[in-house]
Design an enzyme around this catalytic site. Structure first.
Site, PDB file in Angstrom:
ATOM      1  N   SER A  61       0.830  -1.204   0.000  1.00  0.00           N
ATOM      2  CA  SER A  61       0.000   0.000   0.000  1.00  0.00           C
ATOM      3  C   SER A  61       0.868   1.259   0.000  1.00  0.00           C
ATOM      4  O   SER A  61       2.030   1.233   0.398  1.00  0.00           O
ATOM      5  CB  SER A  61      -0.910   0.023   1.228  1.00  0.00           C
ATOM      6  OG  SER A  61      -1.777  -1.097   1.195  1.00  0.00           O
ATOM      7  N   GLN A 223      -7.960 -14.176  -6.892  1.00  0.00           N
ATOM      8  CA  GLN A 223      -6.871 -13.189  -6.979  1.00  0.00           C
ATOM      9  C   GLN A 223      -5.872 -13.547  -8.065  1.00  0.00           C
ATOM     10  O   GLN A 223      -5.350 -12.681  -8.754  1.00  0.00           O
ATOM     11  CB  GLN A 223      -6.171 -13.082  -5.635  1.00  0.00           C
ATOM     12  CG  GLN A 223      -5.080 -12.006  -5.613  1.00  0.00           C
ATOM     13  CD  GLN A 223      -4.481 -11.853  -4.226  1.00  0.00           C
ATOM     14  OE1 GLN A 223      -5.194 -11.815  -3.227  1.00  0.00           O
ATOM     15  NE2 GLN A 223      -3.167 -11.767  -4.144  1.00  0.00           N
TER      16      GLN A 223
HETATM   17  N1  SAH Z   1      -0.798  -4.059   3.928  1.00  0.00           N
HETATM   18  C1  SAH Z   1      -0.234  -4.797   2.817  1.00  0.00           C
HETATM   19  C2  SAH Z   1      -1.263  -4.824   1.706  1.00  0.00           C
HETATM   20  C3  SAH Z   1      -0.995  -5.802   0.655  1.00  0.00           C
HETATM   21  S1  SAH Z   1      -2.252  -5.836  -0.625  1.00  0.00           S
HETATM   22  C4  SAH Z   1       1.038  -4.099   2.380  1.00  0.00           C
HETATM   23  O1  SAH Z   1       1.073  -2.861   2.444  1.00  0.00           O
HETATM   24  O2  SAH Z   1       1.991  -4.760   1.953  1.00  0.00           O
HETATM   25  C5  SAH Z   1      -3.511  -6.830   0.124  1.00  0.00           C
HETATM   26  C6  SAH Z   1      -3.083  -8.206   0.513  1.00  0.00           C
HETATM   27  O3  SAH Z   1      -4.240  -8.907   0.938  1.00  0.00           O
HETATM   28  C7  SAH Z   1      -2.456  -9.038  -0.592  1.00  0.00           C
HETATM   29  O4  SAH Z   1      -1.214  -9.497  -0.145  1.00  0.00           O
HETATM   30  C8  SAH Z   1      -3.438 -10.188  -0.797  1.00  0.00           C
HETATM   31  O5  SAH Z   1      -2.786 -11.396  -1.159  1.00  0.00           O
HETATM   32  C9  SAH Z   1      -4.088 -10.260   0.573  1.00  0.00           C
HETATM   33  N2  SAH Z   1      -5.415 -10.910   0.606  1.00  0.00           N
HETATM   34  C10 SAH Z   1      -6.464 -10.738  -0.230  1.00  0.00           C
HETATM   35  N3  SAH Z   1      -7.509 -11.522   0.138  1.00  0.00           N
HETATM   36  C11 SAH Z   1      -7.103 -12.197   1.247  1.00  0.00           C
HETATM   37  C12 SAH Z   1      -7.725 -13.166   2.090  1.00  0.00           C
HETATM   38  N4  SAH Z   1      -8.970 -13.626   1.865  1.00  0.00           N
HETATM   39  N5  SAH Z   1      -7.006 -13.636   3.154  1.00  0.00           N
HETATM   40  C13 SAH Z   1      -5.754 -13.221   3.394  1.00  0.00           C
HETATM   41  N6  SAH Z   1      -5.094 -12.324   2.620  1.00  0.00           N
HETATM   42  C14 SAH Z   1      -5.757 -11.801   1.560  1.00  0.00           C
END
Ligand code: SAH
Length: 226
Positions: A61, A223
């Site tokens: 993010s 995804q």
């Molecule tokens: N806060 C993180 C955001 C990463 S993007 C950062 O700044 O690095 C969002 C993340 O959510 C991705 O890594 C994706 O794989 C994860 N994600 C999406 N759906 C999910 C689920 N059902 N359970 C666990 N992780 C999930």
């Protein structure tokens, strides 16, 4: 339209800019971000204030979103506390949450892509290996839509991906007095950050925050299907 991202060269330049823009309001959040160098978590342009790809159709993010969410969670991240970071991706925010608790709490992260669990683990090891060894940061591979009952309940929960609707499991895993910060909205549609508070009697209130654009909180299969 063209956007220009100033070429900041350090966390100090980035954080001072986030402060000027009003995203960083408190010294506590400023210090926590300063303690976690984004270059350990993003190879590309780590000091620019925008998301960066980390593969598997997701991004780390933007720093201003990390700052915004930590400011909202600030009073719920205390030494001895427990926090959950759903969809930890790069692992950046899970470590920052641990820093907010002065490394004296437990920051649990859950992520559904195994390769990203390994990626985050490697990133954190570069400069915060002690947090993994002492289990102040715990990384779990699993579907975060169900929260992570094993280590709950939590004083606060952050969700890093947008849910189509509010997952009840996450509300259930908040302590009384706890707070959940979660983007809600359709994939590719209008999404808002919601701040969900559970008071000392267990009563829930919802407040709308910023309009945002997050990757979806979904199944691993969906995804990876783009
Ligand atoms: N806060 C993180 C955001 C990463 S993007 C950062 O700044 O690095 C969002 C993340 O959510 C991705 O890594 C994706 O794989 C994860 N994600 C999406 N759906 C999910 C689920 N059902 N359970 C666990 N992780 C999930």
């Amino acid at each position: 339209m063209m956007f220009f991202y100033p070429p900041y060269n350090s966390m100090k330049e980035l954080c001072d800019h986030l402060k000027k823009d009003g995203y960083l309001k408190s010294q506590k959040v400023y210090d926590s971000l300063m303690n976690v160098d984004r270059k350990d978590f993003s190879k590309n342009s780590p000091y620019e204030d925008r998301p960066q790809p980390i593969n598997y159709n997701v991004t780390i993010s933007a720093p201003h979103m990390h700052a915004y969410c930590l400011e909202l969670l600030k009073d719920h991240l205390k030494p001895g506390g427990k926090a959950l970071d759903v969809g930890f991706g790069s692992g950046y925010l899970t470590v920052a949450m641990s820093k907010m608790m002065d490394d004296k709490g437990t920051a649990v992260g859950i992520e559904h892509i195994k390769e990203l669990c390994d990626f985050a683990n490697e990133n954190i090891r570069k400069n915060h290996k002690n947090l993994l060894d002492s289990k102040k940061v715990i990384l779990v591979h699993g579907d975060g839509r169900n929260g992570c009952t094993q280590y709950g309940p939590y004083n606060c929960i952050h969700v890093g991906a947008a849910a189509a609707k509010l997952p009840q499991a996450l509300i259930d895993q908040l302590t009384n007095g706890g707070r959940l910060v979660i983007p809600i909205g359709e994939e590719g549609g209008t999404q808002y950050i919601y701040i969900i508070d559970k008071d000392n009697n267990g009563k829930i209130t919802k407040t709308q925050g910023l309009c945002v654009s997050y990757v979806p909180l979904t199944s691993a299969e969906h995804q990876l299907s783009y």
